[in-house]
Design a protein around this motif. Structure first.
Motif, PDB file in Angstrom:
ATOM      1  N   GLN A 137      -5.883  -3.651 -12.989  1.00 54.51           N
ATOM      2  CA  GLN A 137      -6.045  -4.870 -13.782  1.00 54.51           C
ATOM      3  C   GLN A 137      -5.054  -5.952 -13.385  1.00 54.51           C
ATOM      4  N   VAL A 138      -3.859  -5.575 -12.994  1.00 55.87           N
ATOM      5  CA  VAL A 138      -2.848  -6.594 -12.687  1.00 55.87           C
ATOM      6  C   VAL A 138      -2.702  -6.866 -11.204  1.00 55.87           C
ATOM      7  N   ASP A 139      -3.347  -6.045 -10.360  1.00 55.93           N
ATOM      8  CA  ASP A 139      -3.097  -6.223  -8.933  1.00 55.93           C
ATOM      9  C   ASP A 139      -4.351  -6.097  -8.079  1.00 55.93           C
ATOM     10  N   SER A 140      -4.847  -4.877  -7.885  1.00 55.42           N
ATOM     11  CA  SER A 140      -5.831  -4.674  -6.826  1.00 55.42           C
ATOM     12  C   SER A 140      -7.192  -5.300  -7.106  1.00 55.42           C
ATOM     13  N   SER A 141      -7.528  -5.561  -8.378  1.00 48.71           N
ATOM     14  CA  SER A 141      -8.829  -6.152  -8.681  1.00 48.71           C
ATOM     15  C   SER A 141      -8.855  -7.655  -8.453  1.00 48.71           C
ATOM     16  N   VAL A 142      -7.696  -8.259  -8.263  1.00 45.60           N
ATOM     17  CA  VAL A 142      -7.577  -9.714  -8.165  1.00 45.60           C
ATOM     18  C   VAL A 142      -7.193 -10.108  -6.741  1.00 45.60           C
ATOM     19  N   GLY A 143      -7.922 -11.027  -6.162  1.00 50.78           N
ATOM     20  CA  GLY A 143      -7.480 -11.581  -4.882  1.00 50.78           C
ATOM     21  C   GLY A 143      -8.313 -11.241  -3.681  1.00 50.78           C
ATOM     22  N   GLY A 144      -9.273 -10.315  -3.815  1.00 49.11           N
ATOM     23  CA  GLY A 144     -10.236 -10.118  -2.742  1.00 49.11           C
ATOM     24  C   GLY A 144      -9.858  -9.185  -1.623  1.00 49.11           C
ATOM     25  N   LYS A 145      -8.760  -8.452  -1.751  1.00 50.12           N
ATOM     26  CA  LYS A 145      -8.460  -7.460  -0.721  1.00 50.12           C
ATOM     27  C   LYS A 145      -9.325  -6.220  -0.956  1.00 50.12           C
ATOM     28  N   THR A 146     -10.082  -5.829   0.039  1.00 52.23           N
ATOM     29  CA  THR A 146     -10.898  -4.630  -0.049  1.00 52.23           C
ATOM     30  C   THR A 146     -10.652  -3.793   1.197  1.00 52.23           C
ATOM     31  N   GLY A 147     -10.962  -2.487   1.125  1.00 49.56           N
ATOM     32  CA  GLY A 147     -10.795  -1.711   2.341  1.00 49.56           C
ATOM     33  C   GLY A 147     -10.660  -0.225   2.105  1.00 49.56           C
ATOM     34  N   ILE A 148     -10.495   0.469   3.206  1.00 52.14           N
ATOM     35  CA  ILE A 148     -10.343   1.917   3.204  1.00 52.14           C
ATOM     36  C   ILE A 148      -9.161   2.288   4.093  1.00 52.14           C
ATOM     37  N   ASN A 149      -8.782   3.547   4.008  1.00 58.43           N
ATOM     38  CA  ASN A 149      -7.674   4.052   4.813  1.00 58.43           C
ATOM     39  C   ASN A 149      -8.186   4.616   6.138  1.00 58.43           C
ATOM     40  N   SER A 150      -7.309   4.670   7.101  1.00 57.95           N
ATOM     41  CA  SER A 150      -7.572   5.300   8.391  1.00 57.95           C
ATOM     42  C   SER A 150      -6.565   6.428   8.577  1.00 57.95           C
ATOM     43  N   ARG A 151      -6.831   7.310   9.510  1.00 57.78           N
ATOM     44  CA  ARG A 151      -5.835   8.337   9.812  1.00 57.78           C
ATOM     45  C   ARG A 151      -4.557   7.715  10.354  1.00 57.78           C
ATOM     46  N   HIS A 152      -4.629   6.447  10.737  1.00 52.15           N
ATOM     47  CA  HIS A 152      -3.442   5.749  11.251  1.00 52.15           C
ATOM     48  C   HIS A 152      -2.621   5.091  10.155  1.00 52.15           C
ATOM     49  N   LYS A 157      -2.669   3.315   5.727  1.00 49.60           N
ATOM     50  CA  LYS A 157      -3.363   2.892   4.509  1.00 49.60           C
ATOM     51  C   LYS A 157      -3.889   1.467   4.628  1.00 49.60           C
ATOM     52  N   ASN A 158      -5.127   1.277   4.160  1.00 51.92           N
ATOM     53  CA  ASN A 158      -5.740  -0.056   4.063  1.00 51.92           C
ATOM     54  C   ASN A 158      -5.815  -0.783   5.393  1.00 51.92           C
ATOM     55  N   LEU A 159      -5.993  -0.047   6.475  1.00 50.46           N
ATOM     56  CA  LEU A 159      -6.018  -0.680   7.787  1.00 50.46           C
ATOM     57  C   LEU A 159      -7.414  -1.138   8.196  1.00 50.46           C
ATOM     58  N   VAL A 160      -8.433  -0.769   7.429  1.00 57.41           N
ATOM     59  CA  VAL A 160      -9.806  -1.191   7.712  1.00 57.41           C
ATOM     60  C   VAL A 160     -10.351  -1.852   6.456  1.00 57.41           C
ATOM     61  N   GLY A 161     -10.738  -3.115   6.536  1.00 50.11           N
ATOM     62  CA  GLY A 161     -11.213  -3.779   5.326  1.00 50.11           C
ATOM     63  C   GLY A 161     -11.535  -5.233   5.564  1.00 50.11           C
ATOM     64  N   HIS A 188       4.094   2.433   1.225  1.00 50.09           N
ATOM     65  CA  HIS A 188       2.985   2.964   2.004  1.00 50.09           C
ATOM     66  C   HIS A 188       3.455   4.066   2.953  1.00 50.09           C
ATOM     67  N   ALA A 189       4.658   3.922   3.487  1.00 47.32           N
ATOM     68  CA  ALA A 189       5.200   4.976   4.351  1.00 47.32           C
ATOM     69  C   ALA A 189       5.397   6.269   3.566  1.00 47.32           C
ATOM     70  N   LEU A 190       5.830   6.139   2.320  1.00 50.28           N
ATOM     71  CA  LEU A 190       6.005   7.339   1.486  1.00 50.28           C
ATOM     72  C   LEU A 190       4.661   7.993   1.177  1.00 50.28           C
TER      73      LEU A 190
END
Length: 376
Positions: A142-157, A159-163, A258-260
């Motif tokens: 509600q306060v972050d990920s739903s706002v602003g239009g960032k979408t995507g998925i994770n890669s084995r390389h 987080k959020n590198l494809v989107g 993200h590294a953690l």
């Protein structure tokens, strides 16, 4: 409930002809059918949700859509960060197409950040772009990920590198659903609330220090915290939609965090995203203090607050550990803010005085991580 009811708070996101509203208040899931019928008449709706949220909240949403005469289909994905992968994206896309939703129809994300990111990316690519509505059911979303239009998925390389950047047409943040969250999940979302104070609003951070219990309990303090957070993010997104400038400030704590998450292999039993951000923000302030950019008092103050609300603040707080310096540095090297091989971090000169630090010396980061791991 009418979307114009006085108890509903409206936060506009100003993006020209792609502007949209964030509506915050009670009962918005039950009234969503009427809201969507008024704003998007005649649209069919693909509801993307996870198994947990779907059982709790989809029936009320579906009843409202049916009453409003909107055709709908539920697509259920597994809960958890592991859902943000190519195989699940393909599954969502295939189901949207199989149920013959058209380009003008809606993909509706009913869930937390994982569902929102996955459904939003599907909406961005199916038929080269469908309508998209966010109905976030976690505090973090509600306060972050739903706002602003960032979408995507994770890669084995990483987080959020494809989107894609793909804005919703509406965000409905029903504050009632937050009462169904576990204390751990609510705390994790609170880390993102605190982030807005730490970035550039010291007055809000001070307010949180005094009123955090009210945010946890619900009522007007919770609505105020969510609305303040959404206004802060909306202002940044309006200035810098695709993160070529100061939108990167919203990533305070995320490079370390993200590294953690990568170090724990995205195992939510060990570490969830908001917990990683909490530790990452503490690291960002400790690193800033080590570099002489901010006082140790500032780092200690923000760490003390996160600790008071029950969030982890140290690497040692992650069950099973986070590996070694080499592994963490490798993950940091895949961060989206890396530019031409140079590291970028969000650092701080004090509470509410964060800034983008480009070309940070990797040797300094490595030395800091070694010290941080040794803190025990």
């Amino acid at each position: 409930m009418s979307i114009d009811a006085p108890e509903t708070t409206r936060v506009p996101v100003a993006l020209g002809d792609r502007s949209y509203d964030i509506l915050i208040g009670s009962g918005l899931i039950a009234s969503a059918g009427a809201t969507l019928a008024a704003r998007f008449p005649g649209r069919a709706v693909a509801i993307v949700t996870d198994a947990t949220v779907g059982d709790l909240h989809a029936p009320a949403l579906e009843a409202g859509l049916t009453a409003a005469g909107l055709r709908h289909h539920r697509i259920t994905v597994p809960a958890g960060e592991a859902t943000k992968r190519f195989a699940m994206l393909e599954e969502v896309v295939d189901q949207v197409l199989a149920h013959r939703l058209e380009r003008g129809d809606l993909v509706l994300a009913l869930g937390g950040g994982v569902v929102g990111d996955l459904a939003g990316f599907a909406a961005a690519i199916v038929r080269r772009g469908m309508g998209f509505v966010q109905m976030p059911t976690s505090l973090l979303a509600q306060v972050d990920s739903s706002v602003g239009g960032k979408t995507g998925i994770n890669s084995r390389h990483g987080k959020n590198l494809v989107g894609a950047f793909y804005q919703p047409g509406l965000v409905l943040a029903d504050t009632d659903v937050l009462d169904t969250l576990s204390t751990r999940e609510f705390r994790a979302g609170y880390a993102e609330v605190a982030k807005y104070g730490l970035i550039d609003d010291p007055g809000f951070f001070s307010w949180l220090e005094a009123n955090w219990r009210g945010v946890f309990q619900g009522g007007k303090d919770r609505v105020h915290a969510i609305a303040t957070s959404c206004r802060a993010k909306a202002a940044v997104v309006a200035r810098d939609e695709t993160e070529t400038g100061d939108r990167a400030l919203l990533n305070l704590g995320h490079t370390f965090g993200h590294a953690l998450e990568a170090a724990t292999r995205y195992d939510g039993t060990r570490l969830v995203h908001g917990e990683a951000v909490a530790i990452g923000m503490c690291q960002a302030f400790r690193f800033s203090a080590k570099l002489g950019l901010c006082s140790s008092d500032a780092a200690e103050r923000m760490t003390a607050h996160l600790k008071t609300v029950g969030l982890p603040t140290e690497l040692a707080h992650v069950p099973g550990g986070v590996g070694d310096v080499d592994g963490l540095m490798a993950a940091i090297g895949q961060d989206k803010k890396v530019a031409r091989g140079k590291l970028t971090f969000i650092l701080a000169r004090g509470i509410g005085e964060s800034f983008i630090a480009k070309d940070v010396d990797p040797a300094a980061v490595r030395a800091f991580l070694a010290e941080d791991l040794a803190r025990g």
